[in-house]
Structures are given as structure tokens and as C-alpha cells.
Design an enzyme around this catalytic site. Structure first.
Site, PDB file in Angstrom:
ATOM      1  N   ASP A   1       1.767 -10.130 -18.764  1.00  0.00           N
ATOM      2  CA  ASP A   1       1.771 -11.585 -18.850  1.00  0.00           C
ATOM      3  C   ASP A   1       2.419 -12.069 -20.137  1.00  0.00           C
ATOM      4  O   ASP A   1       3.143 -13.060 -20.132  1.00  0.00           O
ATOM      5  CB  ASP A   1       0.338 -12.123 -18.729  1.00  0.00           C
TER       6      ASP A   1
ATOM      7  N   ARG B   1     -10.082  -3.887 -14.133  1.00  0.00           N
ATOM      8  CA  ARG B   1      -9.683  -5.183 -13.561  1.00  0.00           C
ATOM      9  C   ARG B   1     -10.756  -5.586 -12.553  1.00  0.00           C
ATOM     10  O   ARG B   1     -10.683  -5.206 -11.383  1.00  0.00           O
ATOM     11  CB  ARG B   1      -8.333  -5.068 -12.869  1.00  0.00           C
TER      12      ARG B   1
ATOM     13  N   GLU C   1      -2.327 -12.423 -23.996  1.00  0.00           N
ATOM     14  CA  GLU C   1      -1.358 -12.518 -22.898  1.00  0.00           C
ATOM     15  C   GLU C   1      -0.551 -13.796 -22.980  1.00  0.00           C
ATOM     16  O   GLU C   1       0.433 -13.970 -22.274  1.00  0.00           O
ATOM     17  CB  GLU C   1      -2.101 -12.525 -21.550  1.00  0.00           C
TER      18      GLU C   1
ATOM     19  N   HIS D   1       0.809  -1.208   0.000  1.00  0.00           N
ATOM     20  CA  HIS D   1       0.000   0.000   0.000  1.00  0.00           C
ATOM     21  C   HIS D   1       0.845   1.260   0.000  1.00  0.00           C
ATOM     22  O   HIS D   1       0.492   2.262  -0.588  1.00  0.00           O
ATOM     23  CB  HIS D   1      -0.918  -0.006   1.234  1.00  0.00           C
TER      24      HIS D   1
ATOM     25  N   ARG E   1       6.892 -12.858 -13.547  1.00  0.00           N
ATOM     26  CA  ARG E   1       6.861 -11.387 -13.499  1.00  0.00           C
ATOM     27  C   ARG E   1       7.141 -10.826 -12.111  1.00  0.00           C
ATOM     28  O   ARG E   1       7.477  -9.653 -11.967  1.00  0.00           O
ATOM     29  CB  ARG E   1       5.533 -10.860 -14.046  1.00  0.00           C
TER      30      ARG E   1
ATOM     31  N   ARG F   1     -12.542  -6.290 -18.244  1.00  0.00           N
ATOM     32  CA  ARG F   1     -11.998  -7.650 -18.294  1.00  0.00           C
ATOM     33  C   ARG F   1     -12.789  -8.510 -17.315  1.00  0.00           C
ATOM     34  O   ARG F   1     -12.974  -8.109 -16.154  1.00  0.00           O
ATOM     35  CB  ARG F   1     -10.523  -7.616 -17.882  1.00  0.00           C
TER      36      ARG F   1
HETATM   37  C1  PEP Z   1      -1.208  -7.897 -18.339  1.00  0.00           C
HETATM   38  O1  PEP Z   1      -0.952  -9.081 -18.109  1.00  0.00           O
HETATM   39  O2  PEP Z   1      -0.486  -7.164 -19.053  1.00  0.00           O
HETATM   40  C2  PEP Z   1      -2.401  -7.276 -17.764  1.00  0.00           C
HETATM   41  C3  PEP Z   1      -2.782  -6.048 -18.112  1.00  0.00           C
HETATM   42  O3  PEP Z   1      -3.078  -8.004 -16.831  1.00  0.00           O
HETATM   43  P1  PEP Z   1      -2.632  -8.133 -15.298  1.00  0.00           P
HETATM   44  O4  PEP Z   1      -1.433  -7.253 -15.094  1.00  0.00           O
HETATM   45  O5  PEP Z   1      -3.819  -7.704 -14.495  1.00  0.00           O
HETATM   46  O6  PEP Z   1      -2.337  -9.584 -15.214  1.00  0.00           O
HETATM   47 MG    MG Z   2      -2.532 -10.343 -17.185  1.00  0.00          MG
END
Ligand code: PEP
Ligand code: MG
Length: 952
Positions: free
Chosen positions: A838, A685, A814, A578, A848, A721
Site C-alpha cells: 500500500d 491478515r 502504509e 486460486h 496496486r 493485524r
Molecule cells: C501492505 O499493504 O503492504 C500489506 C502488507 O497489506 P495488504 O497487502 O494486506 O494490504
Molecule cells: Mg495493506
């Protein structure tokens, strides 16, 4: 969860033998959609390894680990065989419960099921049942026994009055899992009943989880309502479970033996007098369970057979559990323990057999109870604890790489803040006094937090401090603190201990996002302690400085004066903390995870931090410093200019329009995003909407959220999404089996298609909220054409019911397979949105979030750029649009390449919108195309970055 209902039960079937019965069960699982037809082979293989006969006329056939992937959904099917089926060794089965479950759930199902079985023999009743409802009653009807054991008795407690005893009784019941928060209040509202001889009785039915009876006595005699107070019984009342204990209690009192309670010096005496279960005083042995899948049916059977070989009783319980444990001879009781690998089992054996039985049990557990087992890591290779060297401060002139948490360049002297030290007495000056001090501190901190909420100009900060206010008022926390105060603890000790316990429980959840909330708990904990101890948290120097801390609590950041704090560096922490979110929201450059050496820096050491690259320079040379200052000034000018033009469209010099949209997680962020120049929301999201609820939000709750976003967008498009959760980011109310590699497991659309009812509710809410406004729905983590088609078909079906005027359907790109299949997918979708976060991790095979490798997971790698190029070309060939919504879209160096590759929309964090728009306006689309074409020929991300930087 094992939920039995009549539809799962087939009555009155006949099977000539076990194999025929298994075929019927396999069929039932397949037609219920719980497993594929091939799962039958698993049922057979499992029986070949050892019978699944459970006792009492019941068998529990289930698959082998090798056939788990044939399970589609966890569940059970039950078939009654009134004439019985020989399950081997003459064991007759009247009810077969076929289980389809993956890994750990298996054990949980067995545990719930076997707990439902009573001590008596059910076989006759199961055979004679005529209706499914009768079977259900037999399996679910076992009444809950009254909890009454050592952990529910506390004698000689420091207490000054009736209320303090009451809080302690309530706390015992809460700790034993008999009651939840709110119980103590219910108890306090009850009418205390004098039993005579200084004994009192109170009961409540509110917030009871299972029936239990606690007994507490004060250290010194007290009085209450003019009578003696020598002991208090507190009952968490549910059903009739307490009747027997109550009758025993009356017998004891009528027999004039109240002293058995009021003068008891040992909890065994009390429990025995009430007829509770007292653990036998037998030789015992604690052993770890080594089996990978816990004490499931096969090892439990080996264990029960071993125990049955001894002519005396052997009991077993999970270490730490109260009571006498269960008989090790009973398979169903062993399964009901639900023991998992690594848990300690405590065996006790009658003295006559203990010498032979305990060593035999040790040998059998170590040998794996019929399975191959690995030793526990701690035992196998517990290395000597490393000697912690004192951290050494980085040298002047050195540079170090940390994790970039909030962009921008900051220069200033270090202000190293170490955690505040609070000193206080452990014991207080009486419950009332300490309670009123604590109340006063809580009121004052609540007012502080309210000021922070009111004064916060940014929605995300407001939300965090609102959550802190809620934590401060948490009744469960307050109840636990009350119970400590009742034992004579000081307000400081009671508060600190409970906050720390709660924070540890949070950390133990093994979920990085939830674990980071432990920092929030400690943060409010420190605020209250500082108030109680009269500690002034240190003030700031007048010169703009770089704050250096181990971890920065959210209130530390938000309480900073932005004019004076130039930047933040933490020794620890992650980019999702946070504090990092607040730093970003406030626009304070920040680095996290720079190492403990930072805490050893001398106060005032000059620091230069770059919140974009993650680089930190310690006491930089004058030339370096001047260069950074020039860059910062330029960046500042760029930002101001960009901000002034944020509401204008982003168009290249030669007139190519690029839409710049916002990535948001909460509906409340929309208005701010529009104010910051968003042409649309390019990524909502929705998992954050789900995470804010204690249970999956229903259609109405979701509709409210989506309408809020569409209202604030005022006609601009919304790209939503669908729920993107899975093993890497689970929802607390949606338990999932642990996966060895969750990023390659059941996440995104894969999970949604396994739980279509949740996806359907979400889609209904989305369609219903559109009201003619432009709605684009996309599905995450699509890797196969079938996944897209299944999701699309669901929307088409719902569209027939709910009218939507302006709807587009697309997928996120992705997974490399989706990019490679883009020419096929583009014919069917309306748009693509590339999730570079992703896509990069899967293309480069770098986690990641990896602590050391993630810096190399660069979306400008030519391999990733090629996938983007393929996607954009395929989309345009079919007249469809393509966006990028991963972090790469806000990277200043990436923007010309993405535009050059043909990307039509860039969706970025709201604070970056103005800068990205400004960057687009600097470009010429022909030049950008040429630049992208060259980048595709290069060999590394570094070479691409160098190319773009050179053109700059
Ligand atoms: C991504 O994977 O680039 C994406 C926008 O989704 P998230 O970061 O929520 O996995
Ligand atoms: Mg993603």
C-alpha cells in the site's frame, strides 16, 4: 439495515412548526451518534427543495447529497407529534422519521420503511399511540401478503411422478424468493392431502422466506397412491397469509369447479380462481430510470403528482417482477419499489387515459423527474461490438510481458490445452434414470476430490479441495438440478445449466475475489460433466512441459505431476486466482494473463518463462536458453542450501540479527510456516478469518483461531493485524456504500473506528487468547495520529479487564502521511510494520491492481525508500523496532537495501523465508548501509535495481 427499536422513538413531543420539529430531529440524530450537528442544515435544505411528507401522517426528513459526509452511521430517529406539525400545504405530520444514511442505503431504508406501511391510513393510530411499542407495531405489523402470481403457476410440465411435480413447485417458490434451500426437503417430508378431482395439496413451514402458493400440473395425467394426479398446490406457509386463498380454493372445489385448476390452460385462470392479483391487460410502456440515486423521495414525488393528474389508474412495477405492480399515484408504494438507476420501470395505464398518460410519463422520466440526469452509458455510447480478430500466436524469438504469479524459471515445450468439449443430449431418459447417473457421477467426483484432499501436502490446497467438496454437496445447487431433472432434462444438461447459472451469479457480485470463485464452480462442473460424458481429460506428454491454458482451474494444477509440468502460462486470469495460489504453493513457476495469442501457439513450441519478472520468451535462441538454464541451476542450488539452513537465525556476516517472519492468512498455515523456518508470524491478515465465516465471527470463534496460531508458534511472537477490510475488499455480510475510489475511501482502521463494536470483539478475542505468550497487535492504514490513539485507547481500556503479560501495540506504515509523521508516532507506538504494497501505491499514485500500470508500482522507487528510511530512523531514535511485511521484503534485490535502511524484521510468504534468511547471511551490514545510502540518491526504481544487481 433498518432496524427499529423503542429506544429510537420519542413520544408525545410538541413542535410549533416544521423548523422546530427539524431542529428536534437533528438533535436526536446527533445525540444518537448517527450524524453531526451540522446535518440539521441538510434536513432544512432538503425540505426547501421539496417536502418529505410521505402520506398517512408520516414525514421522512433526510439530508442532501452535499451533507452526506455529516452522517456518522446509518440509522433513524422517530418523533411522535400527537398534536401534529404542519409540513406545508396543510399536511399534518404525527410521526417524523429522520433518516441518516449515505448514498444507496437511503433508498433501501425508504424501501423497507414504506413496505411496512399498510394500505389503510395510519395517521389516527400514530396520533393516538401512547407507547413506543405501539408505534413499532404499527410500522412493523403489516402482515406479509401471500405471493400468488404468474411466476408461481406452471401448467403442463413434463413430469413422471408426484416427486417431480413437488420439486417443480418447490423450485417455483424458491425462484420467487418465497423459500430457500431446504424447503423442498421439508415439503417432501409433509403428508400430501388429496383435495379430490386429482388435485393435491402439500405445505411446509421450513425454510420459508415469505408466504407463497405455487400450483403445478403435469403434461399428462399421472396417478399417485391409487388416485389421479392432475395438479399439485405447494404452500410456503408463514402466518395466516394463505387463509383467504385457501378459503377461495375450498369454495371453488365445493362448487364443483375443480376443472378451473386441473384443466386450466392459462395461469391467469388459476390466479383469478384463487383471488390472486392478475396484471391488468392495459397499454404499457417500459422506461429506464435515469436518476443517479434511484427513485428516491424527490423524483418519486414528482412521478406520483404527475400520475395523480390523470383521472384513471396507472400501475408501475420493476420489469421482470410479477403481479400487477403498484399505483403510480402512491408515493409510499413508489418508494417501496426501491428502483435504482438503470432499472426498467414498466408502466401500464387504464385504456381511457393511456394515450395521454404514457407519453407524459416518458417525457417526465427522460427529463429526470425534477433532477438533472445523465443518459445511461449503454444508450449514449454503445459502440458497435468490436469485431473479434482471431488471436495470433506470438512469433518465435519474441518476448512478452505477463503477470508473474509464481516464482522460478521454467523451460519446456508448450502443451496448449483448450477447454474440454462435452456433447450430450438435452433430454434425459426419465427422472429416476438421470438422477441415478448424476448420483453416481457426484459420488465418483467426491471420491476424486477426497483423494486430492488426503493427498495434498500443502494446507492451502487441502482447503481449496475441501471447499470444492462442500460446493459439490451444496443442497441449493442440488435442489435446482433436481428441478431441471424433473422437467425431463438429462443429467448433463441439468447439471451444466445450474453450475453455469451459479457461476454467473457469482461473477455478478462485482467483487474480484468472489468472482474468481466462479472458476472453482466451473471446475467442479467440468469434473462431473467429464464423468457423465465419459470424456477423458487429456493426458500429459512425458517430457517436462509448460502448460498453456485460457484459465487454469485449481484441479488442473493440483492434478499435475510436478515432476513433469515445468511451468504454467495462462492467457487470462489474475494473480489472486486460486490456480495461482496453488501454483505458488506447489512451487510451479507460473505466469498469468499472457493474452489469447498463447492459445494459438503450435503444440511443442519451446517456451522460457520467468515467474519472478513475468517475462515469457517464445522459442528463445540457444544462448538465451543456456543462460536461463545456468541461472536456474544456481537458483536451485541456492534454494536447496537455504532450505537446509532455514531453521537457523538470519544474521549478517558481521553479526547483525534480522528476524525473518511469515505472512499468513489462515490459522492453519502457522505450523507449516514454522516448519519453513519462520522466527515469528509477522503479519496475520485477520480479514481472511472473517471472510471464512458467513457472519462476523463472535469472540469465541475468533479466540479459537488466534489460539491455534499461538499454540503452533510455541512461544514465538505473533504480530496480528486487526481487520483490514473496506471498499476495495468488502465482507459479504458487511455491506458498504459503493465508493468512487475505494482505495482512498473507508478502509482499514477508518472502517474499524466507525464500527467499534467489531474492533472491540476482535481485540477482546486477541487479548484473551494470549495467555502470557508474546502478542503484538497492529492497526492497518493508519494515516492520522488520532486514529492510532483511538485504537490504542480501546486496547488500554480492555487491558484493564483482560490481563496480558507480553503485549506490544504498533501500526502499519502504509500511508505516506504516517511515514512522514513517524517521529511523532514513534514516541507512542511499540513498533512499526511497513506495508510496502500500500505504501508504494499511495506514494506513487498507482493502483496496486492496475492492469497496465501496476508493474511500475515498484517498492524500490527511491521515493518509497525515503519513506522507509524516515520510518526506520524515527523508530530507532525512540528505541522501537521496525519491520517490513509487504511483498518487497521477499524481493532478493530489496533485502540488502531494507537491511541497510535499518529494518529489523522482514515478514514474507512462508515459501520465501529460507531464501530471505540466506540472503541476509550473505550481507555485511556496513556495506548494506552504504548501498542503501547510495540508492536514496538515485532517480528511479530502475536505477536502484541496476545498482543492487551490479553489487551482486
Ligand atoms: C501492505 O499493504 O503492504 C500489506 C502488507 O497489506 P495488504 O497487502 O494486506 O494490504
Ligand atoms: Mg495493506
Amino acid at each position: 439495515m433498518l432496524e427499529l427499536d423503542a429506544s429510537q422513538i420519542q413520544m408525545g413531543r410538541v413542535a410549533a412548526n416544521k423548523d422546530e420539529a427539524l431542529a428536534m430531529l437533528g438533535d436526536a440524530l446527533a445525540s444518537a451518534g448517527l450524524a453531526t450537528a451540522a446535518y440539521l442544515e441538510g434536513l432544512r435544505a432538503r425540505e426547501a427543495q421539496g417536502s418529505t411528507f410521505l402520506g398517512q401522517g408520516i414525514a421522512i426528513p433526510h439530508g442532501t447529497p452535499q451533507t452526506r459526509d455529516q452522517v456518522l452511521r446509518t440509522g433513524v430517529c422517530l418523533i411522535q407529534f400527537p398534536a401534529g406539525v404542519d409540513w406545508g400545504n396543510g399536511q399534518l405530520v404525527h410521526l417524523a422519521i429522520a433518516i441518516a444514511a449515505q448514498s444507496d442505503e437511503h433508498l433501501h431504508l425508504l424501501q423497507l420503511l414504506t413496505r411496512a406501511l399498510g394500505e389503510g391510513d395510519l395517521s389516527q393510530a400514530l396520533r393516538e399511540a401512547r407507547e413506543p411499542a405501539q408505534i413499532l407495531e404499527l410500522l412493523q405489523g403489516a402482515p406479509q401478503a401471500l405471493a400468488l402470481d404468474g411466476q408461481l403457476v406452471a401448467l403442463g410440465q413434463p413430469a413422471e411422478d408426484f416427486d417431480e411435480l413437488l420439486w417443480q413447485g418447490a423450485r417455483l417458490l424458491r425462484q420467487a424468493g418465497c423459500a430457500s434451500s431446504g424447503f423442498a426437503l421439508g415439503l417432501a417430508r409433509g403428508e400430501p392431502l388429496p383435495l379430490g378431482d386429482g388435485l393435491w395439496w402439500l405445505h411446509s413451514e421450513a425454510s420459508v422466506e415469505r408466504p407463497g402458493l405455487a400450483f403445478v400440473t403435469p403434461a399428462q395425467p399421472l396417478s399417485f397412491r391409487g388416485e389421479a394426479l392432475r395438479g399439485l398446490f405447494c404452500l410456503a406457509s408463514q402466518g395466516e397469509a394463505h387463509r383467504q386463498a385457501l378459503e377461495r380454493l375450498c369454495d371453488v372445489l365445493i362448487g364443483g369447479r375443480a376443472a378451473a385448476f386441473s384443466e386450466a390452460s392459462d395461469s391467469r385462470q388459476v390466479i383469478e380462481a384463487l383471488g390472486g392479483e392478475v396484471p391488468p391487460d392495459w397499454p404499457s410502456l417500459a422506461l429506464p430510470l435515469l436518476n443517479a440515486h434511484g427513485l428516491h423521495a424527490r423524483p418519486a414525488k414528482v412521478l406520483s403528482e404527475l400520475a395523480q393528474g390523470f383521472a384513471g389508474e396507472i400501475r408501475v412495477r420493476l420489469q421482470g417482477d410479477a403481479g400487477a405492480g403498484v399505483s403510480a399515484k402512491s408515493l409510499s408504494r413508489l418508494l417501496a419499489l426501491g428502483a435504482r438507476r438503470g432499472q426498467m420501470l414498466e408502466f401500464s395505464a387504464e385504456p381511457g387515459i393511456a394515450d395521454a398518460a404514457l407519453p407524459a410519463l416518458r417525457a417526465a422520466l427522460e427529463a429526470g423527474l425534477g433532477e438533472t440526469v445523465e443518459p445511461l452509458h449503454e444508450e449514449a455510447s454503445a459502440p458497435a461490438a468490436p469485431v473479434q480478430a482471431a488471436p495470433v500466436a506470438p512469433l518465435a524469438g519474441s518476448s512478452l510481458q505477463a503477470v508473474a504469479a509464481s516464482p522460478g524459471i521454467a523451460i519446456g515445450p508448450a502443451l496448449v490445452r483448450t477447454p474440454p468439449v462435452f456433447t450430450f443430449a438435452e433430454r434425459g431418459q426419465g427422472g429416476d434414470h438421470e438422477r441415478s447417473r448424476l448420483d453416481e457421477a457426484l459420488r465418483s467426483v467426491a471420491a476424486q476430490l477426497q483423494r486430492l484432499v488426503d493427498g495434498a501436502g500443502v494446507a492451502s490446497i487441502r482447503e481449496i479441495f475441501s471447499a470444492h467438496l462442500a460446493m459439490l454437496a451444496d443442497p441449493a445447487l442440488r435442489e435446482d438440478v433436481e428441478a431441471r431433472l424433473a422437467t425431463g432434462a438429462s443429467a448433463e444438461a441439468a447439471w451444466q445449466q445450474e453450475v453455469e447459472d451459479a457461476a454467473r451469479r457469482q461473477e455478478a457480485l462485482h467483487d474480484p475475489l468472489l468472482a474468481e470463485r466462479a472458476a472453482d464452480l466451473r471446475d467442479i462442473g467440468n469434473r462431473v460433466l467429464a464423468h457423465l460424458c465419459g470424456v477423458e481429460l487429456p493426458g500429459e506428454p512425458s517430457e517436462p512441459y509448460i502448460l498453456v491454458m485460457s484459465e487454469v482451474g485449481p484441479s488442473d494444477v493440483a492434478a499435475l505431476d510436478r515432476q513433469r509440468v515445468a511451468g504454467i502460462v495462462t492467457a487470462r486470469g489474475g494473480a489472486t486466482a486460486h490456480s495461482a495460489i496453488i501454483a505458488r504453493a506447489l512451487g510451479i513457476p507460473a505466469l498469468v494473463g499472457a493474452g489469447d495469442g498463447m492459445l494459438a501457439l503450435a503444440q511443442g513450441t519451446p517456451l522460457l518463462l520467468d515467474g519472478d519478472s513475468g517475462l515469457l520468451r517464445v522459442a528463445p535462441a540457444a544462448a538465451e536458453r543456456d543462460q536461463a538454464l545456468r541461472e536456474r541451476e544456481q537458483a536451485q542450488r541456492r534454494r536447496e542450501q537455504a532450505h537446509a539452513e532455514r531453521l537457523q537465525a538470519a544474521q549478517t556476516r558481521d553479526g547483525l540479527r534480522v528476524e525473518v517472519a511469515a505472512n499468513i492468512g489462515a490459522s492453519g498455515e502457522t505450523a507449516e510456516a514454522v516448519e519453513l523456518g519462520a522466527d515469528a508470524v509477522g503479519l496475520l491478515r485477520t480479514e481472511l478469518v472473517f471472510m471464512e465465516h458467513a457472519q462476523a465471527p463472535d469472540q469465541a470463534a475468533q479466540e479459537r483461531e488466534y489460539r491455534r496460531v499461538l499454540d503452533a508458534l510455541d512461544g514465538r511472537p505473533l504480530v496480528v493485524r486487526t481487520l483490514d477490510v473496506g471498499g476495495d475488499k468488502p465482507l459479504p455480510y458487511w455491506p458498504m456504500p459503493a465508493e468512487e475510489n475505494p482505495f482512498l475511501g473507508v478502509r482499514g482502521i477508518r472502517l474499524s473506528l466507525q464500527r467499534p463494536e467489531i474492533l472491540e470483539t476482535q481485540l477482546r478475542a486477541l487479548l484473551a487468547s494470549a495467555d502470557g505468550r508474546p502478542l503484538r497487535i497492529m492497526f492497518p492504514m493508519v494515516g492520522a495520529v488520532e486514529e492510532w490513539r483511538a485504537a490504542r485507547d480501546m486496547v488500554q481500556r480492555l487491558r484493564a479487564e483482560i490481563e496480558v503479560a507480553d503485549l506490544q501495540l504498533g501500526i502499519m506504515i502504509e500511508v505516506p502521511s504516517a511515514a512522514l509523521l513517524a517521529p511523532v508516532l514513534a514516541r507512542e507506538v511499540d513498533f512499526f510494520s511497513i506495508g510496502t504494497n500500500d505504501l508504494t501505491q499511495y506514494c506513487l499514485a498507482i493502483d496496486r491492481g492496475h492492469p497496465t500500470l501496476s508493474a511500475q508500482a515498484d517498492g524500490l522507487h527511491p521515493a518509497v525508500l525515503r519513506l522507509i528510511e524516515m520510518t526506520a530512523t524515527a523508530a530507532h531514535a525512540e528505541g522501537k523496532w521496525v519491520g517490513v511485511c509487504g511483498e518487497l521484503a521477499s524481493d532478493r534485490l530489496a533485502v540488502p537495501l531494507l537491511v541497510g535502511l535499518g529494518v529489523d524484521e522482514l515478514s514474507v510468504t512462508p515459501r520465501s523465508i529460507a531464501l530471505v534468511k540466506a540472503r541476509v547471511r550473505e550481507l555485511d551490514s556496513q556495506q548494506a548501509r552504504a548501498l542503501a545510502a547510495r540508492a536514496l540518491t538515485l532517480d528511479s526504481a530502475g536505477a536502484v535495481r541496476a545498482l543492487v544487481a551490479e553489487m551482486h
